[in-house]
Design a protein around this motif. Structure first.
Motif, PDB file in Angstrom:
ATOM      1  N   LEU A 169       0.637  -1.189   0.167  1.00  0.00           N
ATOM      2  CA  LEU A 169      -0.269   0.028  -0.056  1.00  0.00           C
ATOM      3  C   LEU A 169       1.029   0.893   0.216  1.00  0.00           C
ATOM      4  CD1 LEU A 169      -2.655  -0.676   2.618  1.00  0.00           C
ATOM      5  CD2 LEU A 169      -3.523  -0.630  -0.507  1.00  0.00           C
ATOM      6  N   HIS A 170       2.058   1.128   0.206  1.00  0.00           N
ATOM      7  CA  HIS A 170       2.875   2.332  -0.172  1.00  0.00           C
ATOM      8  C   HIS A 170       2.817   2.834  -1.126  1.00  0.00           C
ATOM      9  CE1 HIS A 170       5.686   1.593   3.677  1.00  0.00           C
ATOM     10  NE2 HIS A 170       4.170   1.222   4.196  1.00  0.00           N
ATOM     11  N   LEU A 171       2.827   4.339  -1.525  1.00  0.00           N
ATOM     12  CA  LEU A 171       2.397   5.044  -3.055  1.00  0.00           C
ATOM     13  C   LEU A 171       3.884   5.115  -3.307  1.00  0.00           C
ATOM     14  CD1 LEU A 171      -0.805   6.387  -2.877  1.00  0.00           C
ATOM     15  CD2 LEU A 171       0.055   3.564  -3.931  1.00  0.00           C
ATOM     16  N   SER A 172       4.221   5.393  -4.979  1.00  0.00           N
ATOM     17  CA  SER A 172       5.544   6.106  -5.393  1.00  0.00           C
ATOM     18  C   SER A 172       4.941   7.900  -5.208  1.00  0.00           C
ATOM     19  CB  SER A 172       6.112   5.872  -6.366  1.00  0.00           C
ATOM     20  OG  SER A 172       4.724   5.928  -7.274  1.00  0.00           O
ATOM     21  N   VAL A 173       5.860   8.585  -5.437  1.00  0.00           N
ATOM     22  CA  VAL A 173       6.156   9.754  -4.858  1.00  0.00           C
ATOM     23  C   VAL A 173       4.795  10.149  -6.161  1.00  0.00           C
ATOM     24  CG1 VAL A 173       7.094  12.435  -5.316  1.00  0.00           C
ATOM     25  CG2 VAL A 173       7.465  10.751  -3.982  1.00  0.00           C
ATOM     26  N   ASN A 174       5.508   9.696  -7.560  1.00  0.00           N
ATOM     27  CA  ASN A 174       4.129  10.429  -9.475  1.00  0.00           C
ATOM     28  C   ASN A 174       3.042   9.667  -8.621  1.00  0.00           C
ATOM     29  OD1 ASN A 174       6.919  11.040 -10.361  1.00  0.00           O
ATOM     30  ND2 ASN A 174       7.361   9.291 -11.486  1.00  0.00           N
ATOM     31  N   GLN A 175       3.031   8.669  -7.780  1.00  0.00           N
ATOM     32  CA  GLN A 175       1.515   8.068  -7.896  1.00  0.00           C
ATOM     33  C   GLN A 175       0.728   9.322  -7.136  1.00  0.00           C
ATOM     34  OE1 GLN A 175       1.960   3.831  -6.243  1.00  0.00           O
ATOM     35  NE2 GLN A 175       1.308   3.307  -8.281  1.00  0.00           N
ATOM     36  N   LYS A 176       1.149   9.710  -5.872  1.00  0.00           N
ATOM     37  CA  LYS A 176       0.751  10.896  -5.119  1.00  0.00           C
ATOM     38  C   LYS A 176       0.459  12.226  -5.965  1.00  0.00           C
ATOM     39  CE  LYS A 176       1.439   8.812  -0.514  1.00  0.00           C
ATOM     40  NZ  LYS A 176       2.108   9.474   1.228  1.00  0.00           N
ATOM     41  N   LEU A 177       1.709  12.487  -6.665  1.00  0.00           N
ATOM     42  CA  LEU A 177       1.018  13.608  -7.745  1.00  0.00           C
ATOM     43  C   LEU A 177       0.526  13.785  -8.279  1.00  0.00           C
ATOM     44  CD1 LEU A 177       4.732  14.539  -8.676  1.00  0.00           C
ATOM     45  CD2 LEU A 177       3.584  15.957  -7.170  1.00  0.00           C
ATOM     46  N   VAL A 178      -0.066  12.014  -9.005  1.00  0.00           N
ATOM     47  CA  VAL A 178      -1.765  12.072  -9.361  1.00  0.00           C
ATOM     48  C   VAL A 178      -2.708  12.122  -8.837  1.00  0.00           C
ATOM     49  CG1 VAL A 178      -2.751  10.123 -11.225  1.00  0.00           C
ATOM     50  CG2 VAL A 178      -0.371  10.583 -11.242  1.00  0.00           C
ATOM     51  N   ALA A 179      -2.678  11.507  -8.079  1.00  0.00           N
ATOM     52  CA  ALA A 179      -3.918  11.011  -6.396  1.00  0.00           C
ATOM     53  C   ALA A 179      -4.724  13.019  -6.498  1.00  0.00           C
ATOM     54  CB  ALA A 179      -3.406  10.919  -5.543  1.00  0.00           C
ATOM     55  N   ALA A 180      -3.045  13.663  -5.811  1.00  0.00           N
ATOM     56  CA  ALA A 180      -3.450  15.501  -5.461  1.00  0.00           C
ATOM     57  C   ALA A 180      -3.752  16.507  -6.941  1.00  0.00           C
ATOM     58  CB  ALA A 180      -2.168  15.839  -5.155  1.00  0.00           C
ATOM     59  N   TYR A 181      -3.767  15.667  -8.056  1.00  0.00           N
ATOM     60  CA  TYR A 181      -4.175  16.166  -9.518  1.00  0.00           C
ATOM     61  C   TYR A 181      -5.299  16.061  -9.507  1.00  0.00           C
ATOM     62  CZ  TYR A 181      -4.607  18.001 -13.867  1.00  0.00           C
ATOM     63  OH  TYR A 181      -5.386  18.135 -15.615  1.00  0.00           O
ATOM     64  N   VAL A 182      -6.119  15.032  -9.099  1.00  0.00           N
ATOM     65  CA  VAL A 182      -7.325  13.914  -9.092  1.00  0.00           C
ATOM     66  C   VAL A 182      -8.013  15.202  -8.048  1.00  0.00           C
ATOM     67  CG1 VAL A 182      -8.852  12.525  -9.304  1.00  0.00           C
ATOM     68  CG2 VAL A 182      -6.561  11.949 -10.764  1.00  0.00           C
ATOM     69  N   LEU A 183      -7.212  14.947  -6.811  1.00  0.00           N
ATOM     70  CA  LEU A 183      -8.223  16.151  -6.268  1.00  0.00           C
ATOM     71  C   LEU A 183      -8.641  17.463  -6.635  1.00  0.00           C
ATOM     72  CD1 LEU A 183      -9.553  15.252  -3.738  1.00  0.00           C
ATOM     73  CD2 LEU A 183      -7.087  15.804  -2.289  1.00  0.00           C
ATOM     74  N   GLY A 184      -7.659  17.673  -6.707  1.00  0.00           N
ATOM     75  CA  GLY A 184      -8.025  18.801  -6.896  1.00  0.00           C
ATOM     76  C   GLY A 184      -9.092  19.667  -8.261  1.00  0.00           C
ATOM     77  N   LEU A 185      -8.461  18.902  -9.726  1.00  0.00           N
ATOM     78  CA  LEU A 185     -10.297  18.484 -10.274  1.00  0.00           C
ATOM     79  C   LEU A 185     -11.149  18.474 -10.237  1.00  0.00           C
ATOM     80  CD1 LEU A 185      -8.164  16.962 -13.603  1.00  0.00           C
ATOM     81  CD2 LEU A 185      -9.063  19.129 -13.049  1.00  0.00           C
ATOM     82  N   ILE A 186     -11.577  17.222  -8.938  1.00  0.00           N
ATOM     83  CA  ILE A 186     -12.571  17.237  -8.821  1.00  0.00           C
ATOM     84  C   ILE A 186     -13.026  18.674  -6.588  1.00  0.00           C
ATOM     85  CG2 ILE A 186     -13.592  15.514  -6.456  1.00  0.00           C
ATOM     86  CD1 ILE A 186     -12.171  13.168  -7.557  1.00  0.00           C
ATOM     87  N   THR A 187     -11.951  18.550  -6.284  1.00  0.00           N
ATOM     88  CA  THR A 187     -12.866  20.159  -5.926  1.00  0.00           C
ATOM     89  C   THR A 187     -12.961  21.165  -6.558  1.00  0.00           C
ATOM     90  OG1 THR A 187     -10.192  19.306  -4.138  1.00  0.00           O
ATOM     91  CG2 THR A 187     -11.606  22.036  -4.246  1.00  0.00           C
ATOM     92  N   MET A 188     -12.046  21.373  -7.736  1.00  0.00           N
ATOM     93  CA  MET A 188     -12.681  22.337  -8.670  1.00  0.00           C
ATOM     94  C   MET A 188     -14.226  22.629  -8.993  1.00  0.00           C
ATOM     95  SD  MET A 188      -9.684  23.188 -11.137  1.00  0.00           S
ATOM     96  CE  MET A 188     -10.496  24.519 -11.850  1.00  0.00           C
ATOM     97  N   VAL A 189     -14.605  20.403  -9.504  1.00  0.00           N
ATOM     98  CA  VAL A 189     -15.990  20.504  -9.888  1.00  0.00           C
ATOM     99  C   VAL A 189     -16.861  20.225  -9.222  1.00  0.00           C
ATOM    100  CG1 VAL A 189     -17.633  18.269 -10.383  1.00  0.00           C
ATOM    101  CG2 VAL A 189     -15.275  18.415 -11.657  1.00  0.00           C
ATOM    102  N   ILE A 190     -16.566  20.331  -7.196  1.00  0.00           N
ATOM    103  CA  ILE A 190     -17.607  20.561  -6.390  1.00  0.00           C
ATOM    104  C   ILE A 190     -18.151  21.942  -5.813  1.00  0.00           C
ATOM    105  CG2 ILE A 190     -17.816  20.291  -3.785  1.00  0.00           C
ATOM    106  CD1 ILE A 190     -16.554  17.299  -3.880  1.00  0.00           C
ATOM    107  N   LEU A 191     -16.955  22.324  -6.480  1.00  0.00           N
ATOM    108  CA  LEU A 191     -16.769  24.081  -5.879  1.00  0.00           C
ATOM    109  C   LEU A 191     -18.391  25.000  -6.955  1.00  0.00           C
ATOM    110  CD1 LEU A 191     -13.570  25.299  -4.443  1.00  0.00           C
ATOM    111  CD2 LEU A 191     -15.895  25.347  -3.585  1.00  0.00           C
ATOM    112  N   ARG A 192     -17.618  24.411  -8.402  1.00  0.00           N
ATOM    113  CA  ARG A 192     -18.935  25.218  -9.623  1.00  0.00           C
ATOM    114  C   ARG A 192     -20.525  23.887  -8.954  1.00  0.00           C
ATOM    115  NH1 ARG A 192     -15.492  24.448 -15.239  1.00  0.00           N
ATOM    116  NH2 ARG A 192     -13.849  25.807 -14.717  1.00  0.00           N
ATOM    117  N   THR A 193     -20.444  23.437  -8.471  1.00  0.00           N
ATOM    118  CA  THR A 193     -21.369  23.129  -8.656  1.00  0.00           C
ATOM    119  C   THR A 193     -22.206  23.387  -6.928  1.00  0.00           C
ATOM    120  OG1 THR A 193     -21.249  21.215  -7.254  1.00  0.00           O
ATOM    121  CG2 THR A 193     -21.171  20.944  -9.552  1.00  0.00           C
TER     122      THR A 193
END
Length: 213
Positions: free
Chosen positions: A189-213
């Protein structure tokens, strides 16, 4: 020699027929429309015989209903409406023109023309207004159809899938990074730095979608 070269192409019923117009409209209140003309063009290098048939021959007079047209020439066929009565308004009749080679009897091609009797000629201005109104109504319909899904999404808030993806991304960011020691979390379950960067990027997009709705 020309006949031998041309013969394979002269398949029964497949020869294109160039007849214009393809629709005749007669107006009861306008006698000038009671006589109309069909023009048959022969672009081929051989002469054609033609014959005009009608579903209701008692209503029309066809001048020269049968004849011939020379190669690369045209011929006019005059059609007169002789039974202009209200009971025939809106009835669609059909003319069929058959063509054949002069040396043969089989029909090489055919073309149908529809004919309609209407009570009165329509005003061009009224027709233009109807077209503009129909176009505006169609534009409004499509505009409403495009706006309604957005309104439904806006009123319903974020979807369950969006919330679920957000939770997954947050959980991924909370997991230990690959290479860290002293953690009780299993190594797979240990993730690499690149995997966490992808998760952070996706989380940012989801946050923008939630704020717009």
């Amino acid at each position: 020699m020309q006949q031998q070269k041309r013969q394979p192409e002269l398949v029964e019923g497949n020869l294109p027929v160039f007849l214009f117009p393809t629709e005749l409209i007669f107006y009861a209140d306008d006698q000038s429309t009671h006589k109309q003309v069909l023009t048959l063009y022969n672009p081929y290098e051989f002469a054609l015989k033609f014959k005009v048939l009608c579903t209701t021959p008692n209503k029309y007079v066809v001048v020269d209903a049968a004849g011939a047209v020379k190669p690369q020439c045209c011929v006019d066929i005059v059609i007169r409406h002789r039974d202009v009565r209200p009971c025939h308004y809106g009835v669609i009749d059909k003319f069929r023109l058959q063509v054949s080679e002069q040396s043969q009897r089989k029909a090489l091609g055919r073309k149908e023309v529809i004919a309609t009797l209407l009570p009165a000629a329509k005003d061009p201005k009224e027709e233009e207004e109807k077209r503009i109104t129909a176009h505006l109504a169609e534009s409004v319909f499509f505009e409403q159809a495009l706006c309604q899904p957005e309104n439904r999404i806006a009123s319903s808030g974020p979807s369950l899938l969006t919330v679920f993806l957000g939770i997954v991304c947050i959980a991924a960011l909370m997991l230990p990074t690959l290479g860290e020691g002293g953690s009780l979390v299993p190594l797979y379950l240990h993730l690499s730095v690149n995997q966490k960067l992808v998760a952070a990027y996706v989380l940012g997009l989801i946050t923008m979608v939630i704020l717009r709705t």
